[in-house]
Design a protein around this motif. Structure first.
Motif, PDB file in Angstrom:
ATOM      1  N   GLU A   1      54.389  34.531  63.971  1.00 25.30           N
ATOM      2  CA  GLU A   1      53.892  35.602  64.825  1.00 25.30           C
ATOM      3  C   GLU A   1      55.073  36.513  65.142  1.00 25.30           C
ATOM      4  O   GLU A   1      56.111  36.048  65.628  1.00 25.30           O
ATOM      5  CB  GLU A   1      53.301  35.062  66.113  1.00 25.30           C
TER       6      GLU A   1
ATOM      7  N   ARG B   1      53.661  46.544  67.958  1.00 22.35           N
ATOM      8  CA  ARG B   1      52.917  45.968  66.835  1.00 22.35           C
ATOM      9  C   ARG B   1      53.043  44.457  66.851  1.00 22.35           C
ATOM     10  O   ARG B   1      54.091  43.916  67.188  1.00 22.35           O
ATOM     11  CB  ARG B   1      53.489  46.452  65.493  1.00 22.35           C
TER      12      ARG B   1
ATOM     13  N   GLU C   1      52.028  41.088  64.195  1.00 22.02           N
ATOM     14  CA  GLU C   1      51.468  40.536  62.962  1.00 22.02           C
ATOM     15  C   GLU C   1      51.485  39.030  63.123  1.00 22.02           C
ATOM     16  O   GLU C   1      52.533  38.453  63.439  1.00 22.02           O
ATOM     17  CB  GLU C   1      52.280  40.938  61.719  1.00 22.02           C
TER      18      GLU C   1
ATOM     19  N   TRP D   1      50.840  35.912  60.931  1.00 20.70           N
ATOM     20  CA  TRP D   1      50.618  35.387  59.587  1.00 20.70           C
ATOM     21  C   TRP D   1      50.228  33.920  59.637  1.00 20.70           C
ATOM     22  O   TRP D   1      50.886  33.129  60.303  1.00 20.70           O
ATOM     23  CB  TRP D   1      51.880  35.537  58.734  1.00 20.70           C
TER      24      TRP D   1
ATOM     25  N   ALA E   1      47.002  37.864  57.652  1.00 17.74           N
ATOM     26  CA  ALA E   1      47.607  38.182  58.943  1.00 17.74           C
ATOM     27  C   ALA E   1      46.661  39.085  59.713  1.00 17.74           C
ATOM     28  O   ALA E   1      46.015  39.968  59.139  1.00 17.74           O
ATOM     29  CB  ALA E   1      48.941  38.892  58.759  1.00 17.74           C
TER      30      ALA E   1
ATOM     31  N   VAL F   1      46.646  42.012  62.433  1.00 15.92           N
ATOM     32  CA  VAL F   1      47.604  43.043  62.791  1.00 15.92           C
ATOM     33  C   VAL F   1      47.028  43.909  63.908  1.00 15.92           C
ATOM     34  O   VAL F   1      45.848  44.297  63.846  1.00 15.92           O
ATOM     35  CB  VAL F   1      47.916  43.931  61.563  1.00 15.92           C
TER      36      VAL F   1
ATOM     37  N   THR G   1      43.558  43.631  59.160  1.00 16.75           N
ATOM     38  CA  THR G   1      43.893  42.387  58.495  1.00 16.75           C
ATOM     39  C   THR G   1      44.714  42.712  57.253  1.00 16.75           C
ATOM     40  O   THR G   1      44.399  43.663  56.540  1.00 16.75           O
ATOM     41  CB  THR G   1      42.620  41.633  58.074  1.00 16.75           C
ATOM     42  N   THR G   2      45.759  41.943  57.053  1.00 12.39           N
ATOM     43  CA  THR G   2      46.555  42.059  55.836  1.00 12.39           C
ATOM     44  C   THR G   2      46.435  40.740  55.094  1.00 12.39           C
ATOM     45  O   THR G   2      46.526  39.673  55.697  1.00 12.39           O
ATOM     46  CB  THR G   2      48.032  42.359  56.169  1.00 12.39           C
TER      47      THR G   2
ATOM     48  N   THR H   1      46.064  45.800  53.020  1.00 11.67           N
ATOM     49  CA  THR H   1      45.833  46.008  54.441  1.00 11.67           C
ATOM     50  C   THR H   1      44.556  46.819  54.606  1.00 11.67           C
ATOM     51  O   THR H   1      44.382  47.865  53.975  1.00 11.67           O
ATOM     52  CB  THR H   1      47.004  46.755  55.102  1.00 11.67           C
TER      53      THR H   1
END
Length: 166
Positions: free
Chosen positions: A53, A81, A83, A85, A95, A97, A111-112, A125
């Motif tokens: 994180e 920001r 993320e 993961w 991840a 986001v 979402t990535t 992404t």
């Protein structure tokens, strides 16, 4: 109506190699230094359970903002920001986001995902920019979405260089 954000990048490495970078504090510190802009900070980093994180803050100077954004926020923009993961499983990871713009109702969520094989990994992404402001919100959403994509392109270039140096 929220604006869609879509970006994809492919790297000449395995998902394990890319995931290892994305869960490495040194990668995030180097990425922020290279493409984070003036005043960027890594606020927290926690690797656990095979994932990580990451929370960071980036600042966009007022003179770099589109004029439409200045209508709802004067001065510099501070963007937080995160993320988060998940672990790598079967050559894939995802991840969640988020990005919040201090002092505004603007948010970016998405979402990535990364998938691939031993020779290449694709990171995709999918998200949205939302600015619930009457009359100008849609224009600001488009400006935010465009800037997020430009940032993702710069971060992808950095990541290619980071991986090549490893």
């Amino acid at each position: 109506m929220p604006r869609r954000i879509e970006h994809s990048a492919t790297y000449a490495c395995s998902p394990a190699a890319l995931h290892a970078a994305l869960t490495d504090r040194a990668y995030w510190e180097a990425r922020l230094e290279a493409v984070g802009g003036t005043g960027a900070t890594l606020d927290s980093f926690e690797a656990a359970g095979g994932g990580a994180e990451v929370a960071l803050t980036q600042v966009i100077a007022a003179d770099k903002l589109p004029s439409i954004v200045s209508r709802i926020k004067s001065g510099d923009l501070s963007i937080t920001r995160t993320e988060t993961w998940g672990p790598l499983a079967a050559d894939a990871a995802t991840a969640e986001v988020t990005a919040l713009v201090s002092g505004t109702p603007a948010t970016v969520t998405g979402t990535t995902s990364l998938t691939g094989d031993d020779t290449a990994t694709t990171v995709r992404t999918d998200g949205q920019a939302k600015v619930p402001v009457p009359l100008v919100g849609g224009k600001i959403e488009q400006a935010v979405a465009d800037n997020v994509v430009r940032l993702l392109v710069a971060e992808a270039r950095f990541t290619e260089q980071w991986l090549a140096g490893r």
